[in-house]
Scaffold this active site. Structure first.
Site, PDB file in Angstrom:
ATOM      1  N   ASP A  14       1.001  -1.217   0.017  1.00  0.00           N
ATOM      2  CA  ASP A  14       0.127  -0.011   0.109  1.00  0.00           C
ATOM      3  C   ASP A  14       0.998   1.382  -0.030  1.00  0.00           C
ATOM      4  O   ASP A  14       0.352   2.247   0.705  1.00  0.00           O
ATOM      5  CB  ASP A  14      -1.006  -0.005   1.303  1.00  0.00           C
ATOM      6  CG  ASP A  14      -1.854  -1.314   1.204  1.00  0.00           C
ATOM      7  OD1 ASP A  14      -2.283  -1.700   0.173  1.00  0.00           O
ATOM      8  OD2 ASP A  14      -2.163  -1.590   2.389  1.00  0.00           O
ATOM      9  N   LYS A  17       1.715   1.992  -5.230  1.00  0.00           N
ATOM     10  CA  LYS A  17       2.321   1.470  -6.361  1.00  0.00           C
ATOM     11  C   LYS A  17       1.352   1.714  -7.585  1.00  0.00           C
ATOM     12  O   LYS A  17       1.808   1.960  -8.758  1.00  0.00           O
ATOM     13  CB  LYS A  17       2.576  -0.163  -6.161  1.00  0.00           C
ATOM     14  CG  LYS A  17       3.392  -0.433  -5.095  1.00  0.00           C
ATOM     15  CD  LYS A  17       3.635  -1.796  -4.803  1.00  0.00           C
ATOM     16  CE  LYS A  17       2.385  -2.633  -4.266  1.00  0.00           C
ATOM     17  NZ  LYS A  17       2.283  -2.176  -3.145  1.00  0.00           N
ATOM     18  N   GLY A  41      -4.834  -4.536  -3.893  1.00  0.00           N
ATOM     19  CA  GLY A  41      -5.539  -3.461  -4.138  1.00  0.00           C
ATOM     20  C   GLY A  41      -4.930  -1.936  -4.245  1.00  0.00           C
ATOM     21  O   GLY A  41      -4.006  -1.275  -3.474  1.00  0.00           O
ATOM     22  N   HIS A  42      -4.987  -1.657  -5.612  1.00  0.00           N
ATOM     23  CA  HIS A  42      -4.128  -0.467  -6.071  1.00  0.00           C
ATOM     24  C   HIS A  42      -5.016   0.520  -6.359  1.00  0.00           C
ATOM     25  O   HIS A  42      -5.889   0.722  -7.362  1.00  0.00           O
ATOM     26  CB  HIS A  42      -3.425  -0.827  -7.337  1.00  0.00           C
ATOM     27  CG  HIS A  42      -2.310  -2.014  -7.045  1.00  0.00           C
ATOM     28  ND1 HIS A  42      -1.473  -2.805  -7.829  1.00  0.00           N
ATOM     29  CD2 HIS A  42      -1.905  -2.456  -5.697  1.00  0.00           C
ATOM     30  CE1 HIS A  42      -0.746  -3.547  -7.261  1.00  0.00           C
ATOM     31  NE2 HIS A  42      -1.017  -3.582  -5.930  1.00  0.00           N
ATOM     32  N   GLN A 222       2.052  -6.439  -3.467  1.00  0.00           N
ATOM     33  CA  GLN A 222       2.443  -6.562  -2.137  1.00  0.00           C
ATOM     34  C   GLN A 222       3.984  -5.711  -1.902  1.00  0.00           C
ATOM     35  O   GLN A 222       4.147  -4.816  -2.611  1.00  0.00           O
ATOM     36  CB  GLN A 222       2.716  -8.142  -1.602  1.00  0.00           C
ATOM     37  CG  GLN A 222       1.190  -8.647  -1.378  1.00  0.00           C
ATOM     38  CD  GLN A 222       0.413  -9.127  -2.720  1.00  0.00           C
ATOM     39  OE1 GLN A 222       0.979  -9.572  -3.714  1.00  0.00           O
ATOM     40  NE2 GLN A 222      -0.601  -8.649  -2.801  1.00  0.00           N
TER      41      GLN A 222
HETATM   42  P1  GDP Z   1      -0.735   0.195  -3.636  1.00  0.00           P
HETATM   43  O1  GDP Z   1      -1.287  -1.086  -3.162  1.00  0.00           O
HETATM   44  O2  GDP Z   1       0.690   0.202  -3.175  1.00  0.00           O
HETATM   45  O3  GDP Z   1      -1.038   0.544  -5.196  1.00  0.00           O
HETATM   46  O4  GDP Z   1      -1.349   1.466  -2.769  1.00  0.00           O
HETATM   47  P2  GDP Z   1      -2.971   1.712  -2.025  1.00  0.00           P
HETATM   48  O5  GDP Z   1      -3.768   2.319  -3.615  1.00  0.00           O
HETATM   49  O6  GDP Z   1      -3.636   0.283  -1.482  1.00  0.00           O
HETATM   50  O7  GDP Z   1      -2.824   2.611  -1.088  1.00  0.00           O
HETATM   51  C1  GDP Z   1      -2.164   3.865  -1.320  1.00  0.00           C
HETATM   52  C2  GDP Z   1      -3.230   5.086  -0.883  1.00  0.00           C
HETATM   53  O8  GDP Z   1      -2.560   6.405  -0.805  1.00  0.00           O
HETATM   54  C3  GDP Z   1      -4.387   5.350  -2.035  1.00  0.00           C
HETATM   55  O9  GDP Z   1      -5.419   5.635  -1.128  1.00  0.00           O
HETATM   56  C4  GDP Z   1      -3.820   6.435  -2.672  1.00  0.00           C
HETATM   57  O10 GDP Z   1      -5.098   6.984  -3.528  1.00  0.00           O
HETATM   58  C5  GDP Z   1      -3.105   7.352  -1.671  1.00  0.00           C
HETATM   59  N1  GDP Z   1      -1.764   7.870  -2.185  1.00  0.00           N
HETATM   60  C6  GDP Z   1      -0.942   7.688  -3.143  1.00  0.00           C
HETATM   61  N2  GDP Z   1      -0.013   8.596  -3.353  1.00  0.00           N
HETATM   62  C7  GDP Z   1      -0.209   9.566  -2.451  1.00  0.00           C
HETATM   63  C8  GDP Z   1       0.115  10.853  -2.057  1.00  0.00           C
HETATM   64  O11 GDP Z   1       1.249  11.066  -2.600  1.00  0.00           O
HETATM   65  N3  GDP Z   1      -0.350  11.636  -1.226  1.00  0.00           N
HETATM   66  C9  GDP Z   1      -1.806  11.187  -0.508  1.00  0.00           C
HETATM   67  N4  GDP Z   1      -2.121  12.013   0.145  1.00  0.00           N
HETATM   68  N5  GDP Z   1      -2.190  10.228  -1.026  1.00  0.00           N
HETATM   69  C10 GDP Z   1      -1.487   9.160  -1.800  1.00  0.00           C
HETATM   70  P1  IMO Z   2      -0.909  -4.295  -2.116  1.00  0.00           P
HETATM   71  O1  IMO Z   2      -0.375  -4.962  -3.601  1.00  0.00           O
HETATM   72  C1  IMO Z   2      -1.149  -4.890   2.079  1.00  0.00           C
HETATM   73  C2  IMO Z   2      -0.958  -8.870   3.666  1.00  0.00           C
HETATM   74  C3  IMO Z   2      -2.105  -9.218   4.395  1.00  0.00           C
HETATM   75  C4  IMO Z   2      -1.558 -10.128   5.349  1.00  0.00           C
HETATM   76  C5  IMO Z   2      -0.500 -10.847   4.514  1.00  0.00           C
HETATM   77  C6  IMO Z   2      -0.883 -12.138   4.225  1.00  0.00           C
HETATM   78  O2  IMO Z   2      -2.090  -3.516  -2.351  1.00  0.00           O
HETATM   79  O3  IMO Z   2       0.261  -3.610  -1.693  1.00  0.00           O
HETATM   80  P2  IMO Z   2      -2.491 -12.957   2.020  1.00  0.00           P
HETATM   81  O4  IMO Z   2      -4.183 -12.572   1.837  1.00  0.00           O
HETATM   82  O5  IMO Z   2      -1.702 -12.328   1.038  1.00  0.00           O
HETATM   83  O6  IMO Z   2      -2.282 -14.366   2.303  1.00  0.00           O
HETATM   84  O7  IMO Z   2      -2.180 -12.050   3.336  1.00  0.00           O
HETATM   85  O8  IMO Z   2      -0.218  -9.895   3.605  1.00  0.00           O
HETATM   86  N1  IMO Z   2      -1.367  -8.216   2.358  1.00  0.00           N
HETATM   87  C7  IMO Z   2      -0.926  -6.901   2.129  1.00  0.00           C
HETATM   88  N2  IMO Z   2      -0.988  -5.858   2.693  1.00  0.00           N
HETATM   89  N3  IMO Z   2      -1.126  -4.417   0.751  1.00  0.00           N
HETATM   90  C8  IMO Z   2      -1.197  -5.546   0.066  1.00  0.00           C
HETATM   91  O9  IMO Z   2      -1.145  -5.695  -1.359  1.00  0.00           O
HETATM   92  C9  IMO Z   2      -1.410  -6.880   0.386  1.00  0.00           C
HETATM   93  N4  IMO Z   2      -1.390  -8.161   0.126  1.00  0.00           N
HETATM   94  C10 IMO Z   2      -1.461  -9.008   1.200  1.00  0.00           C
HETATM   95  O10 IMO Z   2      -2.948  -8.150   4.867  1.00  0.00           O
HETATM   96  O11 IMO Z   2      -0.971  -9.261   6.447  1.00  0.00           O
HETATM   97 MG    MG Z   3      -3.035  -1.630  -1.815  1.00  0.00          MG
END
Ligand code: GDP
Ligand code: IMO
Ligand code: MG
Length: 431
Positions: A14, A17, A41-42, A222
């Protein structure tokens, strides 16, 4: 020959990416996902529209040819839903390709994920309950896995029948609902019909595209500390989330890799259980969560929040060979007057500078912090590095000096355009 740029998470996921991949996708011809499943979840925010993607590479939104590669595990229902949702929002899904070697997450894998977590009791990992772990378990068992290509040969029906029989035995023993294998086979037939035109031998396809000069962008899923080999075992995911996983998950070689970006936030977060030395289970953590909207994209769970852990980041730089970093949420951390960064751990009268291999040791490590000045003011509208306030530049500088890797991209908000790109060449000091 084309090259592949890779974007990987540097912490526990998270890091943003999806946003970085969408931004960089303008420069690429083909976007790939090589690892993980819909545990990812991206989030991408573009022109005010928000997309939350679990399986489909974020580049599809940018209209780019996008490939789900062999290393990804695919839940057919989730993929079809995601395809339909994007299509309904006007995204051209004919740009999608799906590897015929990818393995399927089937309903018994999801049920077994729930059961395994229940049986772990207080040692539960806190998985996303998406069936990810049991599907990679089937893959490693070899004869229990169902690949996309199997759907077109009919061979998979016996495998599903015996997998369901074994799963139902365990489910019944633990008071859980049994599964009907016929429903799964019916679902697989529907899926096969729907994706027949998208399914390809992705390995040959990608190599041919590279030969014709096409450039790729790989969207990591991840992150380093969740890697099944290199992460905070056992609280990890079931796949290799670091650079090695990208290669085996796509069939591309080290010769094909260009820049490798590690994505981080101005602070650390973690969802699920496991050691997290810099966690702030207090007002500071709550403030980070609210300012950064740190709630899971996949599960909605509140993310655990804490200060940036440079020891862990340096480890991620080492094992992945990042030659650039992308720092998101500089806007969020800049709300704090004083910002702590962890520069070492104290463990039983020892000072550790290397990330420990043992989760028990990590659990008992006390972070040693350096305190930096914050109060950046509102930087969400800044687009040029030179316009950032001095304290923000110092924060960036500190991270670069510690890790020895240059921060090329800086996020100052969730939207695609809230990205600062520095015109700076890669440097990697001894790490
Ligand atoms: P990912 O799994 O690595 O793609 O990240 P996620 O989408 O799960 O979580 C990143 C969160 O941070 C999302 O809600 C994005 O919209 C938010 N986000 C990403 N970059 C920035 C930033 O530079 N500033 C702020 N405030 N939010 C950001
Ligand atoms: P993105 O791509 C954050 C974590 C779960 C748990 C562990 C194992 O959005 O960064 P799993 O369901 O993979 O067997 O869970 O890994 N986990 C993540 N945490 N971002 C993710 O993906 C994750 N994918 C798995 O919360 O701790
Ligand atoms: Mg994510």
């Amino acid at each position: 020959m084309g090259k592949m740029t890779v974007v990987l998470g540097s912490a526990w996921g998270d890091e943003g990416k999806g946003k970085i991949v969408h931004f960089l996708s303008k420069e690429a011809d083909i976007i790939i996902r090589a690892t993980g499943g819909n545990n990812a979840g991206h989030t991408v925010v573009v022109n005010g529209a928000k997309y939350a993607l679990h399986l489909i590479p974020s580049g599809l939104i940018a209209g780019k040819l996008s490939v789900i590669c062999n290393g990804v595990v695919i839940n057919p229902n989730v993929l079809l839903k995601e395809m339909d949702e994007l299509s309904n929002r006007g995204i051209d899904i004919s740009n999608l390709r799906i590897s015929d070697r990818a393995n399927l997450i089937l309903p018994y894998n999801v049920a077994l994920d729930k059961l395994q977590e229940k049986l772990r009791g207080k040692n539960a990992i806190g998985t996303t309950l998406t069936g990810n772990g049991p599907t990679y378990q089937d893959k490693a068992k070899r004869t229990s896995s169902v690949r996309v290509q199997d759907l077109f040969s009919g061979k998979y029906k016996n495998i599903i029948e015996s997998n369901v029989e074994a799963a139902n035995f365990l489910l019944a023993k633990n008071g859980m609902e049994p599964i009907d294998y016929r429903d799964i086979i019916e679902g697989c037939d529907i899926f096969a019909d729907r994706i027949g035109n998208y399914s390809i031998d992705s390995v040959s396809f990608l190599h041919n595209q590279l030969n014709s000069g096409k450039n790729f962008l790989c969207e990591g899923a991840q992150a380093a500390l969740l890697d099944v080999d290199l992460g905070t075992h056992p609280d990890v995911t079931s796949s290799n989330t670091t650079i090695g996983g990208v290669l085996t998950g796509s069939g591309l070689s080290h010769l094909d890799v260009g820049d490798v970006y590690g994505v981080l936030k101005g602070y650390s977060t973690r969802v699920g259980n496991g050691s997290f030395p810099t966690e702030q289970d207090n007002e500071i953590g709550n403030r980070i969560r609210e300012l950064g909207h740190e709630y899971g994209t996949t599960t909605g769970r509140p993310r655990r929040c804490g200060w940036l852990d440079l020891v862990a980041l340096k480890y991620a730089c080492r094992v992945n060979g990042f030659n650039y970093l992308a720092l998101n949420h500089l806007d969020t951390i800049g709300h704090f007057d004083k910002i702590c960064v962890c520069v070492g751990y104290e463990y039983e009268n020892m000072y550790l500078e290397d990330f420990p291999s043992n989760a028990e040791i990590l659990k008992n490590c006390h972070p040693v912090y350096e305190t930096l000045d914050g109060a950046f003011g509102d930087i969400s509208g800044v687009r040029d590095f030179e316009d950032l306030p001095l304290n923000a530049k110092r924060y960036i500088d500190y991270i670069e000096n510690y890790t020895g890797v240059v921060i090329k991209m800086i996020g100052v908000g969730p939207s695609d355009e809230q990205t600062i790109v520095r015109n700076i060449k890669s440097f990697v000091h001894t790490r």
